[in-house]
Design an enzyme around this catalytic site. Structure first.
Site, PDB file in Angstrom:
ATOM      1  N   THR A   1      39.639  35.537  33.056  1.00  0.00           N
ATOM      2  CA  THR A   1      39.455  35.584  34.507  1.00  0.00           C
ATOM      3  C   THR A   1      39.105  34.178  34.959  1.00  0.00           C
ATOM      4  O   THR A   1      38.469  33.429  34.213  1.00  0.00           O
ATOM      5  CB  THR A   1      38.311  36.544  34.894  1.00  0.00           C
ATOM      6  OG1 THR A   1      37.861  36.264  36.219  1.00  0.00           O
ATOM      7  CG2 THR A   1      37.125  36.418  33.961  1.00  0.00           C
TER       8      THR A   1
ATOM      9  N   THR B   1      37.546  33.646  38.251  1.00  0.00           N
ATOM     10  CA  THR B   1      36.317  33.743  39.038  1.00  0.00           C
ATOM     11  C   THR B   1      35.067  33.768  38.176  1.00  0.00           C
ATOM     12  O   THR B   1      34.078  33.089  38.479  1.00  0.00           O
ATOM     13  CB  THR B   1      36.356  34.998  39.928  1.00  0.00           C
ATOM     14  OG1 THR B   1      37.431  34.873  40.867  1.00  0.00           O
ATOM     15  CG2 THR B   1      35.049  35.190  40.674  1.00  0.00           C
TER      16      THR B   1
ATOM     17  N   CYS C   1      43.852  32.536  39.935  1.00  0.00           N
ATOM     18  CA  CYS C   1      43.453  33.931  39.758  1.00  0.00           C
ATOM     19  C   CYS C   1      44.484  34.548  38.838  1.00  0.00           C
ATOM     20  O   CYS C   1      45.693  34.393  39.061  1.00  0.00           O
ATOM     21  CB  CYS C   1      43.393  34.663  41.097  1.00  0.00           C
ATOM     22  SG  CYS C   1      43.049  36.425  40.917  1.00  0.00           S
TER      23      CYS C   1
ATOM     24  N   GLU D   1      45.689  37.361  38.419  1.00  0.00           N
ATOM     25  CA  GLU D   1      46.632  38.372  38.912  1.00  0.00           C
ATOM     26  C   GLU D   1      47.750  37.801  39.784  1.00  0.00           C
ATOM     27  O   GLU D   1      48.737  38.502  40.043  1.00  0.00           O
ATOM     28  CB  GLU D   1      45.901  39.450  39.728  1.00  0.00           C
ATOM     29  CG  GLU D   1      45.072  40.430  38.924  1.00  0.00           C
ATOM     30  CD  GLU D   1      43.665  39.924  38.675  1.00  0.00           C
ATOM     31  OE1 GLU D   1      42.931  40.582  37.914  1.00  0.00           O
ATOM     32  OE2 GLU D   1      43.303  38.861  39.230  1.00  0.00           O
TER      33      GLU D   1
END
Length: 226
Positions: A83, A85, A193, A195
């Site tokens: 990830t 974040t 990010c 995704e």
């Protein structure tokens, strides 16, 4: 080859992409039936998202540090946090293990040959300093979208992409956001990010797109095979 430990689940859609890319990259390099020795520990994204939303970053760091320790205990010889974040708490995760921890910003920055990039990610990644400061340490200036573009980018991630929804209208909106970053001087756009690659690709942007997930994976395979 070292066994790669993956802290996943943020979201599971992007963790599945990590797993696919890792194994494709190892097969590309080694050929035949080779794949990546790996361990995946999936945390519950609902809990992580709640901690993000309520600003409980220390607790989130403790949760992910525990995941890293469990992976090391199970035999992981290096650890990836799957990830962008949650690299806000990377220090807590790295400090919990004795094996190498590979930071996603370092991996991404090493694959950039420009000095000014646009950044797309969650609101936390775009607005807080942890990502920009790490890039700045590599001599790279980061531009983030203006409002309301930041809200749009963030909402698409949490309302659609982390729920496995890919909407054509959102793809068109992201194209416009990236175009505005390029107009402001971005020489490349970092997909910060994990995704976002589900939604856009190089055909959607006039400047080079830099996929942080793929950069992280390639650096991990470098280290695992080194």
């Amino acid at each position: 080859m070292r066994t790669i430990g993956l802290i996943g689940g943020m979201s599971w859609e992007s963790s599945a992409e990590y797993y696919r890319l890792l194994n494709e990259e190892v097969r590309r390099r080694l050929g035949g039936h080779h794949c990546a020795p790996s361990l995946l520990l999936t945390v519950d994204f609902a809990e992580v998202e709640r901690l993000q939303r309520t600003g409980q970053w220390e607790r989130a760091g403790e949760l992910l540090a525990d995941a890293a320790r469990r992976l090391e205990g199970a035999g992981a010889e290096l650890v990836l946090l799957c990830t962008n974040t949650m690299h806000k708490v990377a220090a807590a995760v790295a400090g919990a293990v004795d094996v190498p921890f590979l930071h996603i910003v370092d991996a991404t920055a090493r694959r950039l040959d420009v000095r000014r990039v646009g950044l797309l990610g969650t609101r936390f990644t775009m607005e807080q300093e942890f990502y920009r400061e790490r890039m700045a340490a590599h001599g790279i200036e980061v531009l983030v979208p203006d409002e309301p573009d930041r809200t749009l980018v963030h909402d698409v991630i949490y309302r659609e992409l982390t729920r496995n929804r890919v909407e054509p209208a959102s793809r068109a909106a992201y194209r416009d956001v990236m175009a505005r970053l390029v107009e402001r001087g971005a020489e490349a756009v970092v997909l910060g990010c994990t995704e976002i690659t589900l939604l856009v690709d190089q055909s959607d942007c006039a400047a080079p797109l830099v996929d942080s997930t793929r950069s992280h994976v390639e650096a991990a395979v470098d280290l695992a095979l080194g």
